[in-house]
Design a protein around this motif. Structure first.
Motif, PDB file in Angstrom:
ATOM      1  N   GLN B 102     -26.549 172.429  63.341  1.00 13.04           N
ATOM      2  CA  GLN B 102     -25.546 171.780  62.489  1.00 13.04           C
ATOM      3  C   GLN B 102     -24.451 172.768  62.110  1.00 13.04           C
ATOM      4  OE1 GLN B 102     -28.075 170.356  59.366  1.00 13.04           O
ATOM      5  NE2 GLN B 102     -28.535 168.448  60.410  1.00 13.04           N
ATOM      6  N   LEU B 106     -20.414 172.674  63.161  1.00  9.38           N
ATOM      7  CA  LEU B 106     -19.778 172.139  61.961  1.00  9.38           C
ATOM      8  C   LEU B 106     -18.276 171.951  62.175  1.00  9.38           C
ATOM      9  CD1 LEU B 106     -20.360 171.255  59.122  1.00  9.38           C
ATOM     10  CD2 LEU B 106     -19.852 173.551  58.341  1.00  9.38           C
ATOM     11  N   GLY B 107     -17.818 170.754  61.882  1.00 10.68           N
ATOM     12  CA  GLY B 107     -16.392 170.460  62.010  1.00 10.68           C
ATOM     13  C   GLY B 107     -15.976 170.067  63.419  1.00 10.68           C
ATOM     14  N   GLU B 109     -18.339 168.352  65.631  1.00  7.25           N
ATOM     15  CA  GLU B 109     -19.564 167.705  66.087  1.00  7.25           C
ATOM     16  C   GLU B 109     -19.336 166.890  67.347  1.00  7.25           C
ATOM     17  OE1 GLU B 109     -18.455 167.537  62.994  1.00  7.25           O
ATOM     18  OE2 GLU B 109     -19.981 168.479  61.735  1.00  7.25           O
ATOM     19  N   ARG B 111     -20.197 163.629  69.439  1.00  8.63           N
ATOM     20  CA  ARG B 111     -20.668 162.310  69.041  1.00  8.63           C
ATOM     21  C   ARG B 111     -20.614 161.351  70.210  1.00  8.63           C
ATOM     22  NH1 ARG B 111     -16.115 160.986  64.642  1.00  8.63           N
ATOM     23  NH2 ARG B 111     -15.833 163.202  64.454  1.00  8.63           N
ATOM     24  N   LEU B 114     -19.836 156.385  67.107  1.00  7.69           N
ATOM     25  CA  LEU B 114     -19.796 156.790  65.703  1.00  7.69           C
ATOM     26  C   LEU B 114     -20.870 157.815  65.388  1.00  7.69           C
ATOM     27  CD1 LEU B 114     -19.356 153.665  63.405  1.00  7.69           C
ATOM     28  CD2 LEU B 114     -18.015 155.762  63.428  1.00  7.69           C
ATOM     29  N   VAL B 115     -21.868 157.886  66.287  1.00  9.90           N
ATOM     30  CA  VAL B 115     -23.102 158.571  65.937  1.00  9.90           C
ATOM     31  C   VAL B 115     -23.089 159.991  66.479  1.00  9.90           C
ATOM     32  CG1 VAL B 115     -25.607 158.414  66.049  1.00  9.90           C
ATOM     33  CG2 VAL B 115     -24.232 156.344  66.101  1.00  9.90           C
ATOM     34  N   LEU B 116     -23.659 160.912  65.713  1.00  9.23           N
ATOM     35  CA  LEU B 116     -23.789 162.289  66.156  1.00  9.23           C
ATOM     36  C   LEU B 116     -24.692 162.365  67.382  1.00  9.23           C
ATOM     37  CD1 LEU B 116     -24.385 163.892  62.672  1.00  9.23           C
ATOM     38  CD2 LEU B 116     -22.428 164.322  64.130  1.00  9.23           C
ATOM     39  N   GLU B 118     -27.029 164.461  68.603  1.00 12.12           N
ATOM     40  CA  GLU B 118     -27.833 165.624  68.230  1.00 12.12           C
ATOM     41  C   GLU B 118     -28.418 166.322  69.449  1.00 12.12           C
ATOM     42  OE1 GLU B 118     -28.152 166.941  65.388  1.00 12.12           O
ATOM     43  OE2 GLU B 118     -27.586 165.422  63.932  1.00 12.12           O
ATOM     44  N   ALA B 119     -28.910 165.529  70.400  1.00 15.73           N
ATOM     45  CA  ALA B 119     -29.609 166.120  71.543  1.00 15.73           C
ATOM     46  C   ALA B 119     -28.664 167.021  72.334  1.00 15.73           C
ATOM     47  CB  ALA B 119     -30.183 165.016  72.417  1.00 15.73           C
ATOM     48  N   THR B 120     -27.450 166.530  72.606  1.00 15.76           N
ATOM     49  CA  THR B 120     -26.495 167.334  73.366  1.00 15.76           C
ATOM     50  C   THR B 120     -26.121 168.597  72.594  1.00 15.76           C
ATOM     51  OG1 THR B 120     -25.619 165.350  74.387  1.00 15.76           O
ATOM     52  CG2 THR B 120     -24.237 167.308  74.478  1.00 15.76           C
TER      53      THR B 120
END
Lengths: 420, 268
Positions: B102, B106-107, B109, B111, B114-116, B118-120
Motif C-alpha cells: 500500500q 500510495l497515490g 494505485e 485499479r 473502480l476497484v484496487l 491488489e494482486a497486480t
C-alpha cells in the motif's frame, strides 16, 4: 561492498509457504498481544454483556427484545458509521448528533407541513446533511480551524437551528407510511431467509474467488480452512438471527402479527457493505487511511489531502442525516431533542468501542455496527433492570472512557512492540 | 557495469538565492547512469537546496539543467517525476498504518475499474524488491509500523524505484541506521546503480561514501569544490574538500573570496 549483479531480475517470486490453520491462529494471537486488538474488546464485551443481562433479566434473551435492539441501536450505529470516516482522518465531529436533528427536522417539515412525497423529503434531508458536511469540512481543511472547535460551534448552532425549524419546540408528527416503516416494520419471513441466503452466497463467492485468484498467482493467502470457517460462521450467525427474528413476537396474534427481520437491518447491512467496500477496495478509501496515518506522506504521494478531509466530513454528516431519518421514523415524530442529549456521545462511543482509533488511521465500517450493538445492549439491558437515567449516563460514560482507554493503551503496547 | 560516457543529468552553473542569501553559486553537477554519485558537504553547504532544485521543489534562479543531453526546465515535482527523478527524503514519508504494498503504490494505485487491483500491485512490489535482491522484507502485507529502520528505508527506496525512475536521490539514507542496516542500504544503492539507474547518495559519512560511491562531489559554501572519481581521492582529501573547499590542487582556487571564515588558514 557488493557488486553482485542481478543478471535477470527475478520476475516470479518464490510462492509463499502455505500457512496452516494453526499458524494462522498463532499469527492472530501474536498480533493481538502486539497491540493490534481490532474489534476483539467489542466482541468480548458484547458477549459478556449479553450473558450477564440474560442471567439477571431473562426477558433480555427473548426474540422480542432482540428485535428491539435493532431499532434502538440503528440511529446511533448509522451516525457512528459516518463518524468512522472523520475519525479515520484524525478529526472529530461533535455536531453529528444535531446534524441528524437538523436533517430529521427538514424531513418532518417537508412531510408534515408541505406535504411532499417521502422520497423528496428523504432526499432533501440527506442533501442537507451533505451540505452541512461540506461546510464543516471546508472550515476545517481550507480555513484551518481545528475540527474540535468547528464542530463544537456547529453543535451549539445546530441545536438552535433545530429549535428555529421546529418553531421553538413544537413536536412534528411523522406519519408517512414509508418513512415510518423504516424503523417499525418487518420483512416477510421468507424475504428474510432469501436476503440471508443471498448475503452468505455473495460473501462466499467473493472470498473463494479471492482465494482462487491469489493462489493462482502465487500470492500469500489465508488458509482455505480459515476462509471456509469465516463463511460458515457468517452463515450460522445470519441463520440464527433470521430464525429468531422470524419467531412470532406479538403477545396476542389476534391483534397483530409481529415477526420477521426488521426493515432497518438490511438498510444497515447494505450501508455496512457499501462503506466496507469503499474503505477496503477503492483508491479513495486507501487515501483516507493514508491521510489519517501520515498526512505529509499522503500529500507527497500526490493525494489531495484537503479534498480527502472535506469528503470525510461530507460522508459523516450525510450518514448523520440517514441516522436522523431513522430516528424520526422510530419515534414517529421530530422534536427539539432529536439527535440531541446523548446521541452524539453514544455514536462516538460506538465507533471507539468497535475499535476505531481516536488518533486517526485506524477504523472500519463494521466497528460502528459492533460498537453500536454494545451501546444498544447497554441501554436496553439497563432499561430492563429498571435503572434510572442517571445511572445509565454514568455507565455509558464509563464504557466510553474504557473504550478510549483501551485504544490509547493498545497504541502504547503497539508502539512498544513496533506495531505502530 | 561500464560507465556510460555521457551524463544522464547535468546541472550547469546553477544559482539559487533566498533573499539576500546566495545558497548555490555557479554549481556544476553531473550524474551518470550506472553510477553512485556521492554528494557531500558540511551542514549548510547547499546539498539539500541542490536536491530540491533538481526535484522541482525550488525553482532555480539561473543555470541550465540537461537531461540526457537536452536542456529541460523543472517547474515542479511533477516535472521531475515525469523525467523519472525520484527523491527519497530523510523522513521517508511512509504511512505507518498501511502495509508495504500500500505504501509503495500510495497515490498511484493500480485499479481495475473502480476497484484496487491488489494482486497486480503485490506482484509488482514483489518484483521490484526481488529486482533489488531485497530479502529483508518478509511479508509484503505487514504494516510499515512493524518494520525496522533499515527495512523502512528499503521500502522507501523500492517505492522510488518502482516508477521506472532513472535518477534516484537518497537523502542521508543511513543517518538513523545501525551498522548492519547501513550495510544493507548501501548494498541496495550499489545494486540500483548496477541495474542501470543513476544514484545520488547524500551523506555525511565518509565510510558510506567510500564503500559505495563511484564518484564524489563536494559542495563547499554553496559552490562545487570538486567532482572526481572516488579512486582519485583519499579519505583525508574529501574531508579537506568538505571543510576547506580545496585540497592540494583539487577544489576551489586558493584566493580568499571573503566568505571562507578563515577555514583555509586554519587547516593550512
Amino acid at each position: 561492498m557488493s557488486t553482485h549483479i542481478e543478471a535477470t531480475p527475478a520476475v516470479k517470486t518464490v510462492p509463499p509457504p502455505a500457512v496452516s490453520l494453526g499458524g494462522h491462529v498463532r499469527g492472530y494471537l501474536a498480533r493481538v498481544r502486539g497491540g493490534d486488538i481490532g474489534s476483539l474488546p467489542a466482541v468480548l464485551g458484547l458477549l459478556v454483556l449479553c450473558v450477564v443481562f440474560s442471567i439477571v433479566r431473562p426477558t433480555f434473551f427473548s426474540p422480542g427484545n432482540f428485535a428491539n435492539l435493532f431499532s434502538q441501536g440503528a440511529a446511533v450505529t448509522l451516525i457512528a458509521m459516518g463518524l468512522v470516516f472523520v475519525l479515520l482522518v484524525g478529526e472529530i465531529d461533535l455536531s453529528a448528533g444535531f446534524t441528524s436533528g437538523v436533517c430529521a427536522s427538514v424531513l418532518a417539515i417537508l412531510l408534515a407541513t408541505y406535504g411532499f412525497p417521502w422520497y423528496i423529503a428523504v432526499a432533501a434531508a440527506v442533501l442537507a446533511g451533505t451540505v452541512i458536511g461540506a461546510v464543516l469540512g471546508f472550515l476545517v481543511a481550507k480555513v484551518g480551524i481545528p475540527s474540535f472547535v468547528v464542530t463544537l460551534a456547529a453543535f451549539l448552532a445546530f441545536q438552535g437551528v433545530v429549535l428555529l425549524l421546529l418553531k421553538e419546540g413544537t413536536n412534528i408528527t411523522v406519519s408517512d407510511s414509508v418513512v415510518v416503516a423504516i424503523s417499525n416494520r418487518n420483512l416477510p419471513p421468507v424475504l428474510g431467509w432469501v436476503l440471508a441466503a443471498v448475503a452468505v452466497a455473495a460473501y462466499a463467492a467473493v472470498q473463494l474467488n479471492r482465494f482462487r485468484r491469489r493462489t493462482g498467482r502465487g500470492l500469500a493467502t489465508d488458509p482455505l480452512v480459515v476462509v471456509l470457517i469465516r463463511i460458515g460462521a457468517l452463515a450460522v450467525a445470519l441463520g440464527a438471527a433470521v430464525y429468531v427474528l422470524n419467531v412470532e413476537r406479538s403477545l396476542n396474534t389476534l391483534i397483530a402479527s409481529l415477526k420477521g427481520v426488521p426493515v432497518i437491518v438490511p438498510i444497515i447491512a447494505g450501508l455496512l457493505i457499501l462503506w466496507t467496500f469503499v474503505l477496503d477496495k477503492t483508491p479513495y478509501g486507501r487515501h483516507l487511511y493514508a491521510t489519517g496515518g501520515n498526512h505529509e506522506a499522503a500529500r507527497r504521494a500526490g493525494i489531495n489531502v484537503d479534498r480527502i478531509r472535506i469528503s470525510a466530513f461530507v460522508l459523516c454528516s450525510t450518514m448523520a442525516a440517514v441516522g436522523g431519518i431513522v430516528a424520526a421514523s422510530r419515534d414517529h415524530s421530530v422534536d427539539p431533542n432529536t439527535g440531541g442529549s446523548n446521541v452524539l456521545l453514544y455514536a462516538v462511543g460506538a465507533a471507539v468501542i468497535g475499535g476505531t482509533s481516536l488518533f486517526g488511521g485506524k477504523g472500519r465500517a463494521r466497528d460502528a455496527v459492533l460498537g453500536g450493538a454494545v451501546v444498544a445492549v447497554i441501554i436496553n439491558g439497563m432499561g430492563l433492570m429498571g435503572y434510572s437515567s442517571g445511572i445509565k449516563y454514568v455507565v455509558t460514560g464509563c464504557v466510553l472512557l474504557l473504550a478510549a482507554g483501551v485504544d490509547a493503551l493498545s497504541r502504547r503496547r503497539a508502539a512498544a512492540t513496533g506495531n505502530r | 557495469m561500464s560507465t556510460s560516457p555521457s551524463p544522464l543529468l547535468e546541472l550547469s552553473r546553477i544559482n539559487k538565492s533566498f533573499g539576500p542569501v546566495q545558497v548555490l553559486r555557479d554549481v556544476d553537477f553531473t550524474v551518470t547512469a550506472g553510477e553512485v554519485t556521492a554528494l557531500v558537504g558540511d551542514n549548510g553547504a547547499g546539498k539539500s537546496t541542490l536536491v530540491k532544485c533538481v526535484s522541482g521543489i525550488y525553482s532555480i534562479d539561473s543555470g541550465i539543467v540537461f537531461y540526457d543531453g537536452e536542456p529541460i526546465s523543472i517547474n515542479g515535482p511533477r516535472d521531475a517525476a515525469d523525467r523519472g527523478i525520484e527523491v527519497v527524503y530523510q523522513d521517508l514519508a511512509l504511512c505507518d498504518n498501511l502495509d508495504v504494498v500500500q505504501n509503495m503504490f500510495l497515490g498511484r494505485e493500480r485499479r481495475t475499474g473502480l476497484v484496487l487491483d491488489e494482486a497486480t500491485m503485490e506482484e509488482l512490489a514483489a518484483e521490484t524488491l526481488a529486482g533489488l535482491s531485497v530479502r529483508t522484507v518478509k511479508s509484503l502485507r505487514q504494516p510499515v509500523s512493524s518494520l525496522s529502520g533499515g527495512q523502512r528505508q528499503t521500502v522507501a527506496i523500492a517505492k522510488a524505484v518502482l516508477w521506472n525512475s532513472n535518477v534516484v536521490i537518497l537523502d542521508e539514507p543511513t543517518a538513523a541506521l545501525g551498522v548492519a542496516q547501513t550495510g544493507q542500504v548501501l548494498e541496495l544503492a550499489r545494486r540500483m546503480a548496477d541495474n542501470g539507474l543513476a544514484v545520488v547518495l547524500i551523506s555525511h559519512n565518509m565510510n558510506d561514501v567510500f564503500a559505495v560511491a563511484d564518484r564524489v562531489a563536494a559542495l563547499y559554501l554553496g559552490r562545487m569544490a570538486a567532482q572526481v572519481p572516488i579512486t582519485e581521492v583519499t579519505h583525508a582529501q574529501v574531508v579537506e574538500l568538505i571543510t576547506a573547499g580545496r585540497s592540494g590542487d583539487l577544489g576551489l582556487p586558493a584566493a580568499g573570496s571573503g566568505d571562507d571564515y578563515g577555514l583555509n588558514g586554519a587547516r593550512g
